[in-house]
Design a protein around this motif. Structure first.
Motif, PDB file in Angstrom:
ATOM      1  N   SER A  45      13.879  -2.212 -13.581  1.00  0.00           N
ATOM      2  CA  SER A  45      13.661  -1.477 -12.336  1.00  0.00           C
ATOM      3  C   SER A  45      14.779  -1.758 -11.356  1.00  0.00           C
ATOM      4  CB  SER A  45      12.313  -1.863 -11.745  1.00  0.00           C
ATOM      5  OG  SER A  45      12.153  -1.296 -10.492  1.00  0.00           O
ATOM      6  N   PHE A 119      -3.030   4.884 -14.069  1.00  0.00           N
ATOM      7  CA  PHE A 119      -2.470   3.560 -14.302  1.00  0.00           C
ATOM      8  C   PHE A 119      -3.560   2.629 -14.820  1.00  0.00           C
ATOM      9  CE2 PHE A 119      -0.157   5.422 -10.670  1.00  0.00           C
ATOM     10  CZ  PHE A 119       1.141   5.420 -11.192  1.00  0.00           C
ATOM     11  N   VAL A 121      -4.221  -1.319 -15.281  1.00  0.00           N
ATOM     12  CA  VAL A 121      -3.672  -2.592 -14.823  1.00  0.00           C
ATOM     13  C   VAL A 121      -4.630  -3.735 -15.160  1.00  0.00           C
ATOM     14  CG1 VAL A 121      -2.399  -1.465 -12.954  1.00  0.00           C
ATOM     15  CG2 VAL A 121      -4.673  -2.372 -12.507  1.00  0.00           C
ATOM     16  N   ILE A 127       2.385  -0.533  -7.056  1.00  0.00           N
ATOM     17  CA  ILE A 127       3.125   0.433  -7.869  1.00  0.00           C
ATOM     18  C   ILE A 127       3.779   1.454  -6.952  1.00  0.00           C
ATOM     19  CG2 ILE A 127       2.999   2.098  -9.758  1.00  0.00           C
ATOM     20  CD1 ILE A 127       0.385   0.737 -10.623  1.00  0.00           C
ATOM     21  N   TYR A 129       6.169   4.978  -7.042  1.00  0.00           N
ATOM     22  CA  TYR A 129       6.575   6.016  -7.983  1.00  0.00           C
ATOM     23  C   TYR A 129       6.986   7.277  -7.246  1.00  0.00           C
ATOM     24  CZ  TYR A 129       1.557   6.954  -7.270  1.00  0.00           C
ATOM     25  OH  TYR A 129       0.321   7.153  -6.718  1.00  0.00           O
ATOM     26  N   VAL A 154       8.748   5.239 -12.161  1.00  0.00           N
ATOM     27  CA  VAL A 154       7.672   4.315 -11.803  1.00  0.00           C
ATOM     28  C   VAL A 154       8.217   2.892 -11.747  1.00  0.00           C
ATOM     29  CG1 VAL A 154       5.383   3.439 -12.408  1.00  0.00           C
ATOM     30  CG2 VAL A 154       5.995   5.808 -12.952  1.00  0.00           C
ATOM     31  N   ARG A 155       7.849   2.166 -10.710  1.00  0.00           N
ATOM     32  CA  ARG A 155       8.251   0.761 -10.551  1.00  0.00           C
ATOM     33  C   ARG A 155       7.024  -0.071 -10.175  1.00  0.00           C
ATOM     34  NH1 ARG A 155      13.893   1.222 -10.094  1.00  0.00           N
ATOM     35  NH2 ARG A 155      14.539   3.360  -9.619  1.00  0.00           N
ATOM     36  N   CYS A 156       7.075  -1.351 -10.493  1.00  0.00           N
ATOM     37  CA  CYS A 156       5.913  -2.214 -10.254  1.00  0.00           C
ATOM     38  C   CYS A 156       6.385  -3.611  -9.892  1.00  0.00           C
ATOM     39  CB  CYS A 156       5.044  -2.245 -11.513  1.00  0.00           C
ATOM     40  SG  CYS A 156       3.554  -3.238 -11.359  1.00  0.00           S
ATOM     41  N   LEU A 162       0.976  -4.015 -15.373  1.00  0.00           N
ATOM     42  CA  LEU A 162       0.881  -2.575 -15.613  1.00  0.00           C
ATOM     43  C   LEU A 162       1.028  -2.336 -17.110  1.00  0.00           C
ATOM     44  CD1 LEU A 162       0.688   0.335 -14.622  1.00  0.00           C
ATOM     45  CD2 LEU A 162       3.156   0.287 -14.184  1.00  0.00           C
ATOM     46  N   LEU A 212      10.280  -0.235 -17.159  1.00  0.00           N
ATOM     47  CA  LEU A 212      10.059   0.797 -16.146  1.00  0.00           C
ATOM     48  C   LEU A 212      11.363   1.438 -15.687  1.00  0.00           C
ATOM     49  CD1 LEU A 212       7.230  -0.889 -14.055  1.00  0.00           C
ATOM     50  CD2 LEU A 212       7.036   1.020 -15.651  1.00  0.00           C
TER      51      LEU A 212
END
Length: 491
Positions: A45, A119, A121, A127, A129, A154-156, A162, A212
């Motif tokens: 990410s 999602f 989790v 999250i 996005y 999408v990033r977390c 995730l 991601l």
């Protein structure tokens, strides 16, 4: 959700690494679904973020909204199976640049009410996005694969938590799902990998998270593909007495629809979106021909089109409609083979009336200008001309009236059942703010009022009717827009 991963894998012997030039790298095998040597989601990410150009940032778009809440309005398809999966619906917070943020506090399965993303989790995560354009990555999608749904970045903040993402697709599977292979395109730096899906359903494609970065669903089909479709209308705003429209026929794919919105925005002409139910009542099929019909007759170019999914195309095709007499008329999209009506809408003069907010007056896009004053009861109830009303300075030194408590209460009564979604989307409220207010006050109109007052106080000198109208955009009703315009004009 019926398992689709094994079938999808059987239709492709090897996972392919696709480069931006369209060439294939070495086969990675079915083990790509559980990449052992893959960098962590966090590092992926981070690197993706550093490589992101300004152009890519501009292409991140928020999804189209079909109703007041911004939720996808596609009705249940008679050919698709209804699903009753246990998932909690959540509304994200919007950030600048078309980004969405969800703060999930516990293990579970959550569905975004605005994008349809699901999602899964295992614990507390944040999250972030955003929606991307497929056309930017067109060279990474090679036949026989075609786009199946919207593309998301999408990033977390806690990658291991995730575990999977389910992407909405725009296909009608009906009884043809057995002849389809579902996978996902996973963009990685300058290239991309086609990775297996874990399963698919009538509405979603499930992917087990490996790392991601931009990801979206792809399909390969042995039979003609049928899509849930949408027809989107825009009217040219000019001084000409006749009316000119653009009619876009698209798959019900958020990336595709936002590309259309962006193309219209960057056109040399100015357009206003016509708010009509966009969803096609009959499925669209690649290669089939359709005709747009106007009653009474109008000039339509082209009269017939062959439908193709234009998700990968940078230039989106459209149909031009010219109407000489600005009166009510009906547009219909008809399938040539069967003569069946795919989509139909009746347009009336009030559908293309718009407002010039800078001048605070109602205009007709045909060139005639009229001013319509709000009803006296509304003006009186709002206390429009109170001399004790506070003023805020503007750039040109002219005082701008800040909304009074009385006016905010009038506005509150005009907000409908979707007021919480509007508060989050348009007024930048957080759910915890709304919950705190609901804990203090039981009466709904008072809850709405307190939310509006919190917005006004946060805006300080910019807590004006004009600013509120800009924030609400097209989420407010016709009556509310008229009311706010009256607040701005009368003081």
């Amino acid at each position: 959700m019926p398992g689709g991963g094994s079938r999808a894998e059987s239709l492709s012997s090897d996972e392919k690494e696709v480069t931006s030039s369209g060439t294939e790298g070495e086969g990675e095998g079915s083990t790509e679904e559980h990449l052992a040597g893959e960098a962590s989601s966090e590092s992926s990410s981070s690197s993706s973020s550093e490589e992101e150009s300004d152009e890519e940032q501009e292409e991140k778009e928020s999804p189209p909204s079909c109703n007041e809440s911004g939720e996808n309005c596609l009705p249940p398809c008679e050919h698709c199976r209804n699903e009753n999966d246990q998932k909690e619906e959540v509304t994200p917070r919007r950030l600048a640049g078309g980004q969405f943020v969800l703060q999930l506090d516990a293990e579970g399965t959550y569905q975004c009410s605005l994008t349809g993303l699901i999602f899964e989790v295992t614990g507390c995560v944040k999250i972030t996005y955003s929606l991307l354009s497929w056309s930017k990555y067109a060279s990474l999608v090679a036949k026989p694969w075609i786009v199946g749904g919207p593309l998301f970045d999408v990033r977390c903040d806690s990658a291991p938590a995730l575990t999977s993402i389910q992407f909405p697709h725009s296909l009608c599977l009906g009884d043809h799902g057995a002849g389809m292979a579902f996978k996902v395109l996973h963009v990685k730096g300058e290239g991309a990998a086609i990775e297996p899906s874990a399963a698919y359903s009538a509405s979603h494609v499930r992917w087990v998270v490996s790392s991601l970065s931009p990801v979206g669903p792809l399909i390969q089909s042995q039979e003609p593909v049928q899509y849930h479709g949408a027809v989107i209308l825009y009217k040219a705003v000019d001084e000409h007495p006749s009316l000119s429209f653009r009619v876009y026929v698209a798959t019900n794919n958020d990336s595709f629809i936002k590309d259309i919105s962006k193309a219209v925005k960057h056109s040399n002409k100015k357009f206003v979106k016509i708010d009509k139910p966009p969803v096609c009542q009959k499925l669209l099929q690649n290669g089939k021909r359709y005709r747009l019909v106007c009653e009474p007759e109008a000039e339509i170019t082209p009269e017939e089109i062959e439908f193709v999914d234009g998700s990968l195309l940078k230039l989106k095709s459209y149909i031009e409609v010219y109407v000489e007499k600005p009166d009510e008329f009906t547009l219909s999209l008809v399938e040539l083979d069967s003569d069946a009506t795919v989509w139909k809408a009746k347009l009336r003069e009030r559908d293309w009336i718009h407002y010039d907010q800078n001048k605070n007056e109602q205009k007709r896009s045909t060139g005639s200008v009229k001013k319509r004053k709000p009803a006296p009861s509304i003006l009186e109830e709002g206390g429009l001309c109170s001399k004790k009303q506070k003023t805020g300075g503007t750039a040109d030194g002219i005082g701008t009236k800040i909304l009074t408590d009385q006016q905010l209460m009038v506005v509150a009564k005009q907000l409908g059942r979707q007021w919480k979604e509007i508060a989050i989307e348009c007024l930048e409220m957080e759910m915890k703010n709304i919950e705190e207010i609901q804990g203090m006050e039981d009466e709904v109109n008072m809850q709405k009022f307190l939310v509006l007052r919190k917005w006004r106080d946060r805006q300080q000198s910019n807590g004006t009717a004009e600013a509120l109208q800009r924030s609400l955009g097209d989420k407010g009703s016709y009556e509310l827009e008229l009311m706010l315009q009256g607040f701005s004009a009368q003081c």
